[in-house]
Design a protein around this motif. Sequence first.
Motif, PDB file in Angstrom:
ATOM      1  N   MET A 263       0.831  -1.201   0.000  1.00 49.23           N
ATOM      2  CA  MET A 263       0.000   0.000   0.000  1.00 49.23           C
ATOM      3  C   MET A 263       0.871   1.259   0.000  1.00 49.23           C
ATOM      4  O   MET A 263       0.655   2.175  -0.800  1.00 49.23           O
ATOM      5  N   CYS A 264       1.892   1.294   0.865  1.00 48.31           N
ATOM      6  CA  CYS A 264       2.765   2.468   0.925  1.00 48.31           C
ATOM      7  C   CYS A 264       3.541   2.664  -0.374  1.00 48.31           C
ATOM      8  O   CYS A 264       3.923   3.791  -0.729  1.00 48.31           O
ATOM      9  N   SER A 265       3.777   1.556  -1.085  1.00 55.48           N
ATOM     10  CA  SER A 265       4.560   1.625  -2.324  1.00 55.48           C
ATOM     11  C   SER A 265       3.805   2.274  -3.470  1.00 55.48           C
ATOM     12  O   SER A 265       4.365   2.443  -4.563  1.00 55.48           O
ATOM     13  N   ASN A 266       2.548   2.659  -3.251  1.00 52.93           N
ATOM     14  CA  ASN A 266       1.860   3.493  -4.237  1.00 52.93           C
ATOM     15  C   ASN A 266       2.586   4.824  -4.416  1.00 52.93           C
ATOM     16  O   ASN A 266       2.512   5.435  -5.481  1.00 52.93           O
ATOM     17  N   SER A 269       9.123   4.012  -2.055  1.00 54.42           N
ATOM     18  CA  SER A 269       9.790   2.768  -2.433  1.00 54.42           C
ATOM     19  C   SER A 269       9.487   1.702  -1.394  1.00 54.42           C
ATOM     20  O   SER A 269       9.287   2.014  -0.211  1.00 54.42           O
ATOM     21  N   PRO A 270       9.452   0.443  -1.786  1.00 47.14           N
ATOM     22  CA  PRO A 270       9.248  -0.638  -0.800  1.00 47.14           C
ATOM     23  C   PRO A 270      10.315  -0.613   0.294  1.00 47.14           C
ATOM     24  O   PRO A 270      10.026  -0.919   1.455  1.00 47.14           O
ATOM     25  N   ARG A 271      11.551  -0.241  -0.056  1.00 48.28           N
ATOM     26  CA  ARG A 271      12.620  -0.181   0.947  1.00 48.28           C
ATOM     27  C   ARG A 271      12.301   0.858   2.016  1.00 48.28           C
ATOM     28  O   ARG A 271      12.471   0.617   3.209  1.00 48.28           O
ATOM     29  N   PHE A 272      11.833   2.037   1.578  1.00 46.95           N
ATOM     30  CA  PHE A 272      11.481   3.084   2.543  1.00 46.95           C
ATOM     31  C   PHE A 272      10.337   2.616   3.443  1.00 46.95           C
ATOM     32  O   PHE A 272      10.387   2.776   4.671  1.00 46.95           O
TER      33      PHE A 272
END
Length: 456
Positions: A263-266, A269-272
């Motif tokens: 959801m956040c990767s919308n 970055s997935p790493r963040f």
Amino acid sequence: INTGAIEDWKTSAHYNPRKTPIIARKTKIIEDSIGKEISVVDCFDCHVDTEKKQIRLPTAGDCSECHARQVTEFASEKNHGRPNHIQTLESNVLVPWYQESYRRGLMAGNAGCDMCHGATDKCDPCHTRHSFSAAEARRPQACMSCHMGPDHPDAESYSESKHGIIYELEEEHYNFDKPLAHVMVGEEYRTPTCQFCHMYQGGGTFTHNFVSKGIWRMGTVPPSNIEYESSLKDYPYGIKIIPPKIDIYSDENLDKRDKWIEMCSNCHSPRFAAGWLTQMDDYMFQANKLTDQAQKVIDDLIADDMLYPSPADRDIYPGGDWLADILPAELLGEGVWNAFKTTGGKIPVIGPILGVYAMFYQGDGNPTHIETSYAKMWFWYKLQGYKGYAHVQQDVMWWWGQSPMLQELGNVQSEARSMRRAAAIEKVLAEIGKPVSHYTSKSTASAEELDYEENR
């Protein structure tokens, strides 16, 4: 009589079920499911039980006649355990301090609990009467009248975060008429809303279940992933009516974390996203270790009979005189049941979750000042820090969370030293024939005794 309700209804999709193309499409789906055409949904459709020929105040069950999927999804929150919206009334009225307030004639203040926790089987807390607008319920403000305050400052932490500030500045550009699954991230929502984050299910799908991704369960339940020195190592003490410790790294919770990262990767970055969630976990581990320190201090005071007044002399734990009579030992926990049964409720209860009574109830010396400080530490400040982290608001995390946690820990430690020093002095005075434990009230002490106390 209620002209405002009528005017609200006239703006609703109930009054005009084809007011927009999206609403018209949804109306067609409902018509196909119930087998009849809908030209208008009026007062009688919702407020009259045709079988019983009675006026009714509609519940979610009545809404499900047309909105079956949404109501079923909402009801499924219960499958994930507390806390959830469906069981908020149950969680509110079953705790013993609620009944104790009634017994003591203090129920009026409980309206502050009832007005949020009482709306569990209805849809109108979010889709407010009588417009029942989906667009309104998609706005962050729809959540904020309940999700705010010292134990869950969601409104404050979201509103003052960068996400919330951008939303406030650009709210008029957000398209709330679109269902969440149709929203173009970055184009129609520059930042996420409460609903976008908490209703997201992965794979671009959304649901009316708000708790299915919950890992920390509002932060009230200790994790199993750290070592405890206090009696928290035994939590939940065999009690089956409160949740067990949380394993943050269970397969189920790791799956939930993947959905948060997706959801956040919308936008990030997935790493963040993964890094921020790990940092929030680290805060919660740290905060629970501070809680453990405070509880160990009070555990030791109780073990050494240092609480004043002692449990035998102070007022009962809320409902302590009847809890063991109505709850069986296998539900309340054998040790806890025996303690209540043998003492009639004159027993100190601290820490998550039963110790939260210190925030709702005050008896004669129960809870003591040190217990109240501890309750604030874990139930207010730990949770405020958690919400600050969860909504990326640094001041809430630190100044409302971590910093006052440390201050309250200092208060607990300082109060414990004072209590031990006073007990040592009283012991010495008793040995020389000058006991002071009976000087509890100036109104009952003699002039000679008061003079002695002042000189001491």
